[in-house]
Design an enzyme around this catalytic site. Structure first.
Site, PDB file in Angstrom:
ATOM      1  N   CYS A 273      -1.218  70.272  27.671  1.00  0.00           N
ATOM      2  CA  CYS A 273      -1.109  71.643  27.652  1.00  0.00           C
ATOM      3  C   CYS A 273      -2.064  72.128  26.744  1.00  0.00           C
ATOM      4  CB  CYS A 273      -0.111  71.633  27.092  1.00  0.00           C
ATOM      5  SG  CYS A 273       1.394  70.748  26.360  1.00  0.00           S
TER       6      CYS A 273
HETATM    7  N1  LIG Z   1       6.723  69.565  29.247  1.00  0.00           N
HETATM    8  C1  LIG Z   1       5.597  70.200  29.040  1.00  0.00           C
HETATM    9  O1  LIG Z   1       5.174  71.394  28.468  1.00  0.00           O
HETATM   10  C2  LIG Z   1       4.380  69.022  29.435  1.00  0.00           C
HETATM   11  C3  LIG Z   1       4.448  67.667  29.767  1.00  0.00           C
HETATM   12  N2  LIG Z   1       3.226  67.222  29.967  1.00  0.00           N
HETATM   13  C4  LIG Z   1       3.836  65.198  30.369  1.00  0.00           C
HETATM   14  O2  LIG Z   1       4.578  65.146  31.909  1.00  0.00           O
HETATM   15  C5  LIG Z   1       5.336  64.062  31.098  1.00  0.00           C
HETATM   16  C6  LIG Z   1       6.945  64.528  31.700  1.00  0.00           C
HETATM   17  O3  LIG Z   1       6.896  65.437  30.669  1.00  0.00           O
HETATM   18  P1  LIG Z   1       8.472  66.558  30.748  1.00  0.00           P
HETATM   19  O4  LIG Z   1       8.830  66.719  31.549  1.00  0.00           O
HETATM   20  O5  LIG Z   1       8.329  67.255  28.762  1.00  0.00           O
HETATM   21  O6  LIG Z   1       9.376  66.031  30.239  1.00  0.00           O
HETATM   22  P2  LIG Z   1      11.006  65.360  30.931  1.00  0.00           P
HETATM   23  O7  LIG Z   1      11.459  64.323  29.285  1.00  0.00           O
HETATM   24  O8  LIG Z   1      11.167  66.365  30.562  1.00  0.00           O
HETATM   25  O9  LIG Z   1      11.120  64.421  32.098  1.00  0.00           O
HETATM   26  C7  LIG Z   1      10.839  63.669  32.068  1.00  0.00           C
HETATM   27  C8  LIG Z   1      11.014  62.241  33.274  1.00  0.00           C
HETATM   28  O10 LIG Z   1      10.991  61.448  33.747  1.00  0.00           O
HETATM   29  C9  LIG Z   1      12.590  60.490  34.242  1.00  0.00           C
HETATM   30  N3  LIG Z   1      11.668  59.414  33.665  1.00  0.00           N
HETATM   31  C10 LIG Z   1      11.631  58.614  32.564  1.00  0.00           C
HETATM   32  N4  LIG Z   1      11.961  57.348  32.226  1.00  0.00           N
HETATM   33  C11 LIG Z   1      11.064  57.183  33.421  1.00  0.00           C
HETATM   34  C12 LIG Z   1      11.113  55.560  34.730  1.00  0.00           C
HETATM   35  N5  LIG Z   1      10.540  54.552  33.467  1.00  0.00           N
HETATM   36  N6  LIG Z   1      10.614  55.673  35.861  1.00  0.00           N
HETATM   37  C13 LIG Z   1      10.495  56.953  36.740  1.00  0.00           C
HETATM   38  N7  LIG Z   1      11.459  58.017  36.405  1.00  0.00           N
HETATM   39  C14 LIG Z   1      11.337  58.318  34.733  1.00  0.00           C
HETATM   40  C15 LIG Z   1      13.030  61.664  33.146  1.00  0.00           C
HETATM   41  O11 LIG Z   1      14.292  61.392  33.951  1.00  0.00           O
HETATM   42  P3  LIG Z   1      15.673  59.202  33.584  1.00  0.00           P
HETATM   43  O12 LIG Z   1      15.420  59.856  32.017  1.00  0.00           O
HETATM   44  O13 LIG Z   1      17.337  60.143  34.256  1.00  0.00           O
HETATM   45  O14 LIG Z   1      15.077  58.725  33.950  1.00  0.00           O
HETATM   46  C16 LIG Z   1      12.192  62.730  33.646  1.00  0.00           C
HETATM   47  O15 LIG Z   1      12.863  63.261  34.954  1.00  0.00           O
HETATM   48  C17 LIG Z   1       5.264  63.268  30.010  1.00  0.00           C
HETATM   49  O16 LIG Z   1       4.078  62.283  29.821  1.00  0.00           O
HETATM   50  C18 LIG Z   1       4.504  64.701  29.014  1.00  0.00           C
HETATM   51  O17 LIG Z   1       3.752  64.428  28.356  1.00  0.00           O
HETATM   52  C19 LIG Z   1       2.319  67.909  29.786  1.00  0.00           C
HETATM   53  C20 LIG Z   1       2.131  69.489  30.388  1.00  0.00           C
HETATM   54  C21 LIG Z   1       2.858  69.925  29.672  1.00  0.00           C
HETATM   55  C1  LIG Z   2       6.119  71.346  22.056  1.00  0.00           C
HETATM   56  C2  LIG Z   2       5.908  69.827  22.008  1.00  0.00           C
HETATM   57  O1  LIG Z   2       6.656  68.768  21.397  1.00  0.00           O
HETATM   58  N1  LIG Z   2       4.051  69.746  22.635  1.00  0.00           N
HETATM   59  C3  LIG Z   2       3.765  67.861  23.450  1.00  0.00           C
HETATM   60  C4  LIG Z   2       2.915  68.027  23.499  1.00  0.00           C
HETATM   61  C5  LIG Z   2       3.455  68.907  24.716  1.00  0.00           C
HETATM   62  C6  LIG Z   2       3.273  67.304  26.263  1.00  0.00           C
HETATM   63  O2  LIG Z   2       4.144  67.212  26.733  1.00  0.00           O
HETATM   64  O3  LIG Z   2       2.015  66.566  26.665  1.00  0.00           O
HETATM   65  P1  LIG Z   2       0.991  66.661  27.155  1.00  0.00           P
HETATM   66  O4  LIG Z   2       0.088  68.006  28.248  1.00  0.00           O
HETATM   67  O5  LIG Z   2      -0.186  65.673  26.249  1.00  0.00           O
HETATM   68  O6  LIG Z   2       1.625  65.826  27.923  1.00  0.00           O
HETATM   69  C7  LIG Z   2       3.927  67.650  21.409  1.00  0.00           C
HETATM   70  O7  LIG Z   2       3.270  68.297  20.803  1.00  0.00           O
HETATM   71  O8  LIG Z   2       4.037  66.452  22.034  1.00  0.00           O
END
Ligand SMILES: NC(=O)C1=CN([C@@H]2O[C@H](COP(=O)(O)OP(=O)(O)OC[C@H]3O[C@@H](n4cnc5c(N)ncnc54)[C@H](OP(=O)(O)O)[C@@H]3O)[C@@H](O)[C@H]2O)C=CC1
Ligand SMILES: CC(=O)N[C@@H](CCC(=O)OP(=O)(O)O)C(=O)O
Length: 336
Positions: A155
């Protein structure tokens, strides 16, 4: 094309599920959570009632039977899971011949050393690091369209790289380290409860000084040193970066404006010139807003995105579109 989403109950997974469900050429085939998830067998729309009627899919546990279903029915597998979970899961789906779009940082960096230093784990599949295409959609379309594994860009790096690559490519950057101050809304930290991201605890504070994992990601994909400091702010979604750039001696405002023209025709990039971008301007939007102001050889670049759209699910959909050979903004503009 049939898409399955692993980690669909999380913030980025649910956002991607809604984009896929509305896409003219994609079918949201199934949504998964971990085998022991507290949310298993609930409807996704129970967790996200704004999507009632659109996302009434059950959150299925990722069991052995689920792998068989995915092998038989999915074309594209999207991993919206934590980095280490993605590193474990991606090879399994690649071995089935699926195209994998990973939203985590598990395949974005060049080498295992970086994973030890910045992620705190030894990468279990380092050979895949060289095979993964970096999913920065506007800059790496050919590689993304051909790769079996796409590491969707992070991000903060998405906001930084789209703002800085035009200057780098035009040869306008002096050698000095670029300073990036960024602030993110709380959805950036994911849906799982923690004290640090508890609504009553969050105000505005920096974190990850000198060691955030997005520092090497930006440096590797820009080819320039940066000093990156993220901050957590008390708003739900959006990222705003203020970036301090030293230009080479004699670089004019016209040269800077000209450099940004490389992005002028990109449908998801809005060049604001000297106007000030804001979180309000990008929240729930698929765009990167980029602006800049110059004084002599000092340039301040400002960049804003929605962390869940351009910073995650929106860019993942761009990568899927590229893999299908259709315009990368399909299902993103005029459709949200
Ligand atoms: N939030 C953001 O702004 C951004 C996030 N990302 C990346 O995207 C990924 C997800 O982030 P985010 O959506 O914030 O995370 P969340 O914590 O909101 O969601 C994680 C998801 O993964 C599931 N999960 C956890 N463990 C497992 C497993 N072993 N097998 C299958 N499913 C699993 C969880 O459900 P449950 O635990 O109930 O199984 C949940 O649905 C991360 O790697 C993050 O760095 C990238 C860019 C931006
Ligand atoms: C506010 C906050 O905690 N932000 C996350 C970055 C968002 C994320 O999930 O990182 P990726 O884009 O690398 O997947 C962090 O700093 O770890």
């Amino acid at each position: 094309m049939n898409v399955v989403i692993i980690g669909a109950s999380g913030y980025s997974g649910a956002e991607l599920a809604s984009l896929v469900a509305k896409h003219p050429q994609l079918t949201l085939k199934a949504c998964y959570v971990s085998e022991g998830s507290l949310d298993k067998n609930k409807c996704l729309s129970d967790l996200y009632p704004e999507h009632l009627g659109l996302l009434d899919h059950p959150l299925q546990p990722l069991t052995a039977a689920a792998y068989t279903d995915i092998e038989q029915h999915a074309d594209y597998v999207c991993l919206c899971t934590d980095h280490e979970v993605s590193v474990d899961l991606a090879p399994r789906f690649l071995a089935m011949g699926k195209k994998v779009f990973d939203l985590s940082g598990g395949f974005r960096l060049a080498g295992n050393e970086d994973y030890l230093t910045y992620y705190g784990f030894a990468h279990q599949h380092p050979t895949l690091l060289t095979q993964a295409a970096y999913g920065l959609a506007e800059w790496n379309a050919d590689a993304i369209s051909q790769a079996n594994l796409v590491a969707v860009a992070g991000c903060y790096p998405t906001a930084a790289l789209n703002s800085l690559k035009p200057l780098k490519e035009a040869g306008l950057l002096a050698e000095q380290t670029i300073i990036i101050n960024a602030v993110s809304g709380v959805t950036g930290a994911g849906r799982k409860a923690s004290v640090n991201t508890h609504f009553c605890e969050v105000s505005l504070a920096p974190y990850g000084l000198f060691n955030h994992r997005h520092t090497p990601e930006i440096e590797q994909h820009l080819g320039h040193p940066v000093l990156f400091t993220p901050h957590l702010g008390n708003f739900p979604r959006g990222i705003l970066e203020t970036i301090y750039v030293q230009l080479k001696p004699g670089v004019t405002p016209e040269q800077v404006t000209e450099a940004y023209q490389v992005l002028a025709d990109e449908p998801l990039i809005r060049l604001l010139g000297s106007k000030i971008p804001s979180i309000k301007g990008v929240a729930k939007q698929p765009y990167v807003d980029i602006a800049w102001q110059q004084k002599g050889e000092q340039l301040i670049v400002m960049s804003a995105i929605d962390n869940l759209l351009k910073g995650a699910a929106g860019q993942a959909l761009q990568c899927i579109n590229l893999a299908m050979g259709i315009p990368h903004h399909t299902g993103l503009v005029g459709a949200l």
